[in-house]
Design a protein around this motif. Structure first.
Motif, mmCIF file in Angstrom:
data_model
loop_
_atom_site.group_PDB
_atom_site.id
_atom_site.type_symbol
_atom_site.label_atom_id
_atom_site.label_comp_id
_atom_site.label_asym_id
_atom_site.label_seq_id
_atom_site.Cartn_x
_atom_site.Cartn_y
_atom_site.Cartn_z
ATOM 1 N N PRO A 1 5.883 6.495 7.482
ATOM 2 C CA PRO A 1 6.890 7.431 8.003
ATOM 3 C C PRO A 1 6.981 8.672 7.116
ATOM 4 O O PRO A 1 6.731 8.598 5.906
ATOM 5 N N TYR A 2 7.372 9.784 7.700
ATOM 6 C CA TYR A 2 7.408 11.029 6.934
ATOM 7 C C TYR A 2 8.325 10.920 5.719
ATOM 8 O O TYR A 2 7.994 11.394 4.634
ATOM 9 N N THR A 3 9.474 10.292 5.899
ATOM 10 C CA THR A 3 10.443 10.197 4.804
ATOM 11 C C THR A 3 9.967 9.299 3.666
ATOM 12 O O THR A 3 10.564 9.304 2.587
ATOM 13 N N SER A 4 8.908 8.527 3.897
ATOM 14 C CA SER A 4 8.374 7.652 2.853
ATOM 15 C C SER A 4 7.033 8.135 2.314
ATOM 16 O O SER A 4 6.422 7.454 1.487
ATOM 17 N N LEU A 5 6.566 9.288 2.768
ATOM 18 C CA LEU A 5 5.303 9.818 2.259
ATOM 19 C C LEU A 5 5.414 10.112 0.766
ATOM 20 O O LEU A 5 6.497 10.433 0.265
ATOM 21 N N ILE B 1 -4.724 5.849 3.920
ATOM 22 C CA ILE B 1 -4.460 5.924 2.481
ATOM 23 C C ILE B 1 -3.742 4.682 1.973
ATOM 24 O O ILE B 1 -3.944 4.266 0.827
ATOM 25 N N GLU B 2 -2.902 4.058 2.806
ATOM 26 C CA GLU B 2 -2.119 2.914 2.346
ATOM 27 C C GLU B 2 -2.841 1.586 2.539
ATOM 28 O O GLU B 2 -2.322 0.538 2.152
ATOM 29 N N VAL B 3 -4.021 1.622 3.118
ATOM 30 C CA VAL B 3 -4.761 0.377 3.352
ATOM 31 C C VAL B 3 -6.109 0.440 2.645
ATOM 32 O O VAL B 3 -6.261 -0.029 1.525
ATOM 33 N N GLU B 4 -7.105 1.063 3.290
ATOM 34 C CA GLU B 4 -8.458 1.049 2.724
ATOM 35 C C GLU B 4 -8.543 1.714 1.358
ATOM 36 O O GLU B 4 -9.216 1.216 0.455
ATOM 37 N N ILE C 1 4.160 15.681 0.283
ATOM 38 C CA ILE C 1 5.237 16.558 0.758
ATOM 39 C C ILE C 1 5.195 17.904 0.038
ATOM 40 O O ILE C 1 5.392 18.960 0.655
ATOM 41 N N ASN C 2 4.930 17.876 -1.262
ATOM 42 C CA ASN C 2 4.972 19.099 -2.067
ATOM 43 C C ASN C 2 3.623 19.803 -2.179
ATOM 44 O O ASN C 2 3.489 20.760 -2.938
ATOM 45 N N GLY D 1 0.815 -1.207 0.000
ATOM 46 C CA GLY D 1 0.000 0.000 0.000
ATOM 47 C C GLY D 1 0.848 1.256 0.000
ATOM 48 O O GLY D 1 0.541 2.231 -0.697
ATOM 49 N N MET D 2 1.927 1.252 0.783
ATOM 50 C CA MET D 2 2.808 2.412 0.837
ATOM 51 C C MET D 2 3.455 2.666 -0.524
ATOM 52 O O MET D 2 3.514 3.806 -1.000
ATOM 53 N N LEU D 3 3.927 1.606 -1.162
ATOM 54 C CA LEU D 3 4.521 1.752 -2.485
ATOM 55 C C LEU D 3 3.496 2.268 -3.493
ATOM 56 O O LEU D 3 3.816 3.072 -4.373
ATOM 57 N N SER D 4 2.264 1.818 -3.344
ATOM 58 C CA SER D 4 1.206 2.243 -4.258
ATOM 59 C C SER D 4 0.921 3.735 -4.131
ATOM 60 O O SER D 4 0.874 4.455 -5.127
ATOM 61 N N VAL D 5 0.741 4.199 -2.899
ATOM 62 C CA VAL D 5 0.384 5.607 -2.731
ATOM 63 C C VAL D 5 1.554 6.520 -3.079
ATOM 64 O O VAL D 5 1.351 7.677 -3.467
ATOM 65 N N GLN D 6 2.783 6.017 -2.951
ATOM 66 C CA GLN D 6 3.928 6.827 -3.366
ATOM 67 C C GLN D 6 3.832 7.181 -4.848
ATOM 68 O O GLN D 6 4.266 8.254 -5.270
#
Length: 349
Positions: A145-149, A122-125, A154-155, A62-67
């Motif tokens: 984590p903030y560094t992986s948002l 955002i990274e799950v549901e 971030i922008n 999920g994290m990779l997807s939202v990135q």
């Protein structure tokens, strides 16, 4: 996660999030995850390390997807946290603040729905069920984590409300929650093993200290975009921090609202005593989404009351030995050196 006791809203959906159901995309992420460090631990699922943090395969997908895909709304507010640091309470408060102008006291969704149903991760549901994104309530949550948002966050001009907590209480709450997810597994993983994993940072979204420091440093650089909260302060000075949250989010209370007691009504609605006593939170069932296959989403059923244990400061004293508490306090002190951040840590065992 979805509560079986309630029907979902029928919100407008963000079609850009439908990539999660694309098996080619899922396979791509699984290939990445297959090449990164993996640890078998005590937290129900195996953990994988990516960009310095640990998480389950499903959460990392999920994290990779939202990135790559998540696009925040211009007025988006994001609730940030690690597991068991006050997320449920903060979701309820921010939701009540944001929706108070068009939701009646007797019809507030928090009375009939779990706060996690009202404010999706955002990274799950939102990855597996994009229709859960309600564009009329620009409020979502994340454990990323903030560094992986995503760079899109971030922008952007969206705002983040982040909450942290005494690591000792975080660990104890995580320990109890973990066994509610899998009570039959308690004897196989004693408290001491879980404690050692936590100290080493081997926990979902951990290391805990690195997670909160990422948001803390970002809040110093961009205080207009990130509000950094401490659970203990929110408990002790709830009125002050609820008003500060509302101002920060762009939904300030008017003098007329304050005179009518709106602030206190929101505090009462979202209190642990009230939320934990509601029927939906006492007997409802939540389905935690834990993986995607070619035939659909795998889920794990959990009672809603698992999210409402005690909601108090200092409960670690009922589980940790003085030696354990001292060790965690020492780690916290070492991790925070030079950061300017201090935590409201209780030390008397």
């Amino acid at each position: 996660m979805e509560s079986t006791s309630q029907k979902n809203h029928d919100p407008k959906s963000n079609e850009k999030e439908e990539h999660r159901s694309d098996q080619k995309t899922v396979n791509k992420f699984k290939e990445i995850i297959s090449k990164i460090p993996k640890k078998q631990g005590v937290w129900v699922f195996d953990l994988y390390q990516y960009e310095g943090f640990w998480g389950s395969a499903f959460w990392l997908e999920g994290m990779l997807s939202v990135q790559d895909y998540f696009k925040p709304q211009p007025n988006q507010v994001i609730v940030g946290s690690t597991l068991k640091s006050g997320t449920t309470w903060l979701k309820a408060l921010t939701f009540a603040i944001m929706t108070r102008s068009h939701v009646g006291e007797s019809t507030n969704p928090l009375l009939t729905r779990l706060p996690h149903d009202c404010v999706p991760f955002i990274e799950v549901e939102l990855c597996s069920s994009p229709q859960k994104l309600n564009l009329e309530v620009p409020l979502v949550a994340t454990h990323i984590p903030y560094t992986s948002l995503p760079k899109s966050i971030i922008n952007s001009s969206c705002k983040i409300v982040y909450i942290c907590r005494d690591p000792k209480d975080v660990f104890v709450s995580l320990w109890h929650f973990r066994h509610k997810m899998n009570p039959k597994d308690m004897e196989d993983h004693p408290l001491e093993d879980a404690f050692e994993c936590f100290c080493q940072g081997l926990t979902p979204c951990g290391p805990y200290w690195d997670h909160l420091l990422g948001y803390w440093r970002a809040s110093l650089e961009s205080p207009e975009k990130i509000l950094f909260l401490k659970y203990e302060n929110l408990k002790n000075e709830t009125t002050y921090w609820v008003k500060k949250m509302a101002q920060f989010m762009g939904y300030p209370f008017s003098l007329e609202e304050e005179h009518r007691g709106v602030v206190q009504k929101i505090i009462d609605l979202c209190s642990f005593e009230n939320l934990s006593s509601l029927k939906v939170n006492k007997s409802g069932i939540v389905r935690l989404e834990i993986g995607i296959t070619q035939v659909g989403v795998n889920t794990l059923e959990l009672k809603n009351n698992a999210f409402f244990r005690k909601g108090m400061v200092g409960d670690w004293k009922n589980l940790l030995t003085p030696e354990m508490a001292m060790r965690l306090d020492q780690i916290t002190e070492q991790k925070l050196i030079g950061s300017g951040l201090t935590l409201n840590i209780s030390t008397n065992a």
